[in-house]
Design an enzyme around this catalytic site. Structure first.
Site, PDB file in Angstrom:
ATOM      1  N   GLY A   1       0.876  -1.488   0.305  1.00 29.34           N
ATOM      2  CA  GLY A   1       0.308  -0.155   0.062  1.00 29.34           C
ATOM      3  C   GLY A   1       0.937   1.143  -0.170  1.00 29.34           C
TER       4      GLY A   1
ATOM      5  N   GLY B   1       4.330   7.611   2.753  1.00 32.53           N
ATOM      6  CA  GLY B   1       5.755   6.838   2.569  1.00 32.53           C
ATOM      7  C   GLY B   1       4.356   5.436   1.469  1.00 32.53           C
ATOM      8  N   GLU B   2       5.679   4.085   1.830  1.00 32.61           N
ATOM      9  CA  GLU B   2       4.501   3.155   0.971  1.00 32.61           C
ATOM     10  C   GLU B   2       5.122   2.135   2.494  1.00 32.61           C
ATOM     11  OE1 GLU B   2       6.693   2.312  -2.489  1.00 32.61           O
ATOM     12  OE2 GLU B   2       5.857   4.053  -3.870  1.00 32.61           O
TER      13      GLU B   2
ATOM     14  N   LYS C   1       7.069  -0.722   6.826  1.00 34.85           N
ATOM     15  CA  LYS C   1       7.049   0.301   6.190  1.00 34.85           C
ATOM     16  C   LYS C   1       7.987   1.618   6.444  1.00 34.85           C
ATOM     17  CE  LYS C   1       3.063   1.328   8.582  1.00 34.85           C
ATOM     18  NZ  LYS C   1       2.099   2.038  10.360  1.00 34.85           N
TER      19      LYS C   1
ATOM     20  N   ASP D   1      -8.986   1.978  13.523  1.00 37.20           N
ATOM     21  CA  ASP D   1      -9.516   1.191  12.460  1.00 37.20           C
ATOM     22  C   ASP D   1      -9.484   0.346  12.744  1.00 37.20           C
ATOM     23  OD1 ASP D   1     -10.581   1.551  10.049  1.00 37.20           O
ATOM     24  OD2 ASP D   1      -8.053   1.854   9.526  1.00 37.20           O
TER      25      ASP D   1
END
Ligand SMILES: *[C@@H]1O[C@H](CO)[C@@H](O)[C@H](O)[C@H]1NC(C)=O
Ligand SMILES: *[C@@H]1O[C@H](CO)[C@@H](O)[C@H](O)[C@H]1NC(C)=O
Ligand SMILES: *[C@@H]1O[C@H](CO)[C@@H](O)[C@H](O)[C@H]1NC(C)=O
Length: 774
Positions: A488, A493-494, A526, A630
């Site tokens: 993702g 960032g990624e 991450k 979440d």
């Protein structure tokens, strides 16, 4: 009917006040949950009992249908302690005639706040249709008052500013008589009701039996305005409707009672006249509804208005029986399209200055059009810059509560107007990709993860305690990571799925992998973008600190970090079966169907086992006062033998962008998993995590084959949130899944209780789930 708009979006100049104590308590600081300036709007002087001189005024720029208001006092980080214990509301549609709002029992004073910080929401019954709204603090003794406020509602698309109708009448009945007067009419009442709106636009549709009402403690016939043919020798009742501007009308819907036993029926015929400029047009429109004898009961009768243009409509409703009772009238018109280029004066307008050369005219037309387009582009660019600045200035932790103006459907149960939820998915996808900041509450340290998602949010106090100790994770050599796939990405960032060699050496001794020494380990990495700003870097380091202290078998563990050089990385566990949502989507419940389709299955007991592990992980988080915000199946990872660990990558993944809703460009929220108080008040607590757990449990029992409330649009989900707040039994609960025994559904329902204190703790949930397993 769409949720829209709020004070936060309103320009400063549209919020004004009778007076201000200082520049830093000006009207613009009167927005709910807004902490700038001195923390609220405060009038210049002490508010005296019954003076009603002071007010905070909001100009919504167009007519709105307002169903809910929120108020709060001045807290200012603990310095302030002024609030309004009571207040009144005045409103106006044109800016000159002001009307005092009253509830259905005729009371004007609304109970306000009891302390300086809590938000108090009040349902407006009846709702207000207005462009201007004033909040007026009321006191019983001389005192200092400050206020922050919010309005919830939506744009009033009907455009109706008033209707004038004959006064409603009274029907003798064996028991009590029924009164059909327009009891919430806000105009003048003499022989006719003039210049106001009332029960025909209050959003409440009458019941089949007009002697009953949804509204509590009112007289028979309350919901209806009605007339008898005895008083109208002409055989019809004339109602005149006035609108905010000339509109192109498609339909009018009249909600009529139909009780043949009481001689009440919809109209036999309606004849409507239209006025667009000054005069009434000669040709009326006549319409006779089809007779529907079999079907008693109240109903909407739809009148086709055939695209007639009008700013006023006069309709004569002809009696079909002795009584005609209406509870609601709505108008639908074509949305106004702005002309693409400004209208040029035609040469005929000015005989002394004829432009003969048609080429010149075309040239001028083109130039004007180009200038117009350029201006529009410049405005858009400027607006975007301002918007971005505002977002930056606020930073991730300073976003005020979502404060939606939600629109509750006028007489339409949300389930009846089901629409494909996927239609919003594309829009949401775009929203998630450009990484809007995640919603955050003021007194919580928000961790803006690299992916734009928050990880866990913890109270500031706990944060201090944590930062006392050293970070217990080690630096990992970057070169030993092998990229496998991108999981993702977000604003900062990624997240990559990688294989890590020699990870075992870098791990805490207490934490044992069940993988042989020499095999690479699957990890999630991450990464912070190297050009991320200082705030993002600090948040990233904070996230590392917090993650490094989370040690529970059901929480994803931070294994190592790369912080000696850019890009900063955080290496966490990843589990071979991916996330629970995808895992369950690939599986079927045990049974005939699975045998036929040869699909892999998961037993009911395994489902319970997984749910219990999630509850256990959440029990651990809640014991540390961590709020996840979440929780969902997309954020749980599955390992061998149905082991589960809770993670937080969901928001960064395009796959799940349809699960998040963007509120007016500010925040991306998983609304289908969120409690009513998280959506309406921006409150995230362990109790709202429990709500999300209930939804997660529902997903599990459905094998994640369906999104929660899949038949509702995002807007309808938010409308439903309003119903949870109102708690008038109109809220829609997620249905009991086929596989789900009553006892388990009871747990879900207890997670969705309105009162946060009545929701179970994760300890209780965990225990109950353990008991479910044989
Ligand atoms: C409507 O009728 C009821 C019952 O008689 C009465 O109590 C109420 O005051 C009336 N309201 C108006 C606005 O006339
Ligand atoms: C009214 O709307 C209809 C449908 O969009 C359109 O065809 C018609 O031209 C409009 N009428 C006027 C007078 O603009
Ligand atoms: C009113 O309607 C009833 C039922 O249709 C009819 O019998 C009666 O004659 C009507 N009264 C008047 C005054 O028109």
């Amino acid at each position: 009917m769409l949720l829209l708009l709020l004070l936060w979006q309103i320009q400063d100049e549209d919020i004004s006040a009778s007076s201000q104590w200082s520049e830093s308590t000006a009207a613009r600081y009167g927005r709910l949950d807004f902490e700038e300036g001195d923390g609220a709007w405060c009038p210049e002087i002490t508010v005296e009992p019954d003076s009603l001189k002071e007010f905070l005024q909001i100009d919504l720029r167009s007519l709105h249908f307002i169903t809910l208001v929120g108020t709060q006092g001045r807290h200012a980080g603990g310095i302030g302690n002024e609030f309004s214990q009571m207040y009144k509301i005045k409103y106006s549609r044109d800016g000159s005639r002001w009307i005092s709002w009253r509830n259905r029992q005729g009371k004007q004073v609304i109970e306000g706040n009891r302390n300086a910080y809590d938000i108090v929401l009040k349902d407006l019954e009846p709702p207000i249709i207005a462009r201007y709204v004033r909040f007026m603090p009321v006191t019983d003794h001389s005192m200092n008052v400050c206020m922050r406020v919010e309005l919830y509602g939506c744009e009033w698309l009907d455009g109706l500013v008033s209707y004038n109708a004959p006064v409603g009448e009274q029907m003798s009945l064996p028991a009590l008589p029924a009164y059909f007067n327009d009891s919430v009419y806000d105009g003048a009442v003499i022989h006719r009701c003039v210049c106001g709106l009332g029960q025909l636009t209050d959003g409440v549709c009458g019941l089949d039996d007009f002697t009953h009402s949804h509204v509590y403690n009112v007289w028979p016939g309350y919901d209806y305005v009605g007339w008898t043919n005895e008083s109208f020798p002409s055989g019809y009742v004339e109602i005149m409707f006035e609108f905010d501007r000339t509109r192109n009308f498609t339909t009018m819907k009249v909600h009529c009672n139909n009780m043949p036993s009481r001689h009440a029926k919809a109209f036999r015929q309606v004849v409507c006249y239209f006025r667009s400029e000054a005069d009434w047009e000669a040709a009326p429109l006549a319409f006779g509804p089809a007779e529907d004898e079999e079907n008693p009961g109240a109903r909407f009768v739809t009148v086709n208005l055939a695209n007639r243009m009008a700013s006023a409509i006069k309709c004569q409703f002809h009696f079909a029986d002795a009584w005609m009772l209406f509870s609601e009238i709505t108008f639908q018109s074509v949305k106004r399209c702005l002309p693409l280029s400004p209208r040029l004066p035609s040469p005929e307008d000015d005989p002394t200055h004829k432009i003969d050369d048609s080429n010149t005219r075309i040239l001028i037309g083109c130039l004007v059009a180009i200038i117009f387009i350029l201006v529009v582009i410049i405005v858009i660019i400027l607006w975007r810059q301002v918007w971005q600045k505002m977002l930056e200035k606020r930073g991730p932790g300073r976003i005020p509560s979502p404060s939606l103006i939600t629109c509750f459907p006028r007489c339409v149960p949300a389930s009846a107007s089901a629409a494909a939820s996927k239609s919003t998915a594309a829009a949401a996808a775009a929203a998630v990709q450009d990484g809007a900041p995640h919603y955050a509450e003021a007194d919580i340290v928000n961790l803006q993860g690299v992916t734009g998602g928050n990880t866990y949010a913890i109270p500031a106090l706990a944060m201090d305690l944590l930062s006392g100790k050293d970070v217990a994770v080690e630096e990992f050599p970057r070169k030993m990571l092998t990229f496998k796939e991108k999981l993702g990405e977000g604003q900062f960032g990624e997240v990559h799925l990688c294989e890590a060699e020699g990870m075992q050496e870098f791990m805490n001794k207490e934490f044992l992998f069940d993988i042989p020494e020499d095999q690479p380990v699957l990890v999630a990495v991450k990464m912070l973008r190297s050009d991320a700003d200082k705030n993002a870097r600090n948040d990233f380091l904070k996230e590392i600190k917090i993650m490094s202290r989370l040690k529970d078998p059901n929480i994803i563990r931070l294994l190592a970090v790369c912080i000696y050089s850019d890009p900063l990385c955080m290496i966490t566990e990843y589990m071979e079966n991916g996330d629970l949502n995808q895992f369950l989507s690939r599986h079927e419940p045990e049974g005939q169907l699975a045998v036929l389709s040869n699909a892999p299955t998961v037993s009911f007991n395994s489902l319970c086992y997984m749910a219990a592990q999630i509850a256990s992980g959440m029990k651990y988080l809640s014991s540390l006062n961590f709020v996840h915000r979440d929780l969902a199946t997309r954020n749980c990872l599955v390992g061998k033998n149905y082991t589960i660990k809770i993670a937080d990558f969901g928001m960064s993944r395009n796959l799940y962008s349809g699960d998040y809703y963007r509120i007016q460009g500010r925040a991306v929220l998983p609304i289908r998993w969120m409690s009513w108080e998280s959506i309406l008040l921006g409150k995230f607590t362990t109790a709202s995590d429990a709500w999300a757990f209930g939804v997660t449990l529902w997903e599990i029992l459905n094998f994640c084959k369906e999104q929660p409330y899949s038949q509702l649009t995002d807007e309808q989900v938010i409308e439903n949130t309003g119903e949870f707040f109102r708690d008038q039994k109109r809220q829609i609960y997620l249905p009991q899944p086929v596989l789900c025994p009553d006892s388990l559904y009871k747990i879900m329902l207890s997670c969705w209780r309105r009162n946060t204190k009545e929701r179970p703790s994760f300890q209780e949930i965990h225990r109950a789930l353990l008991e479910m397993q044989p």
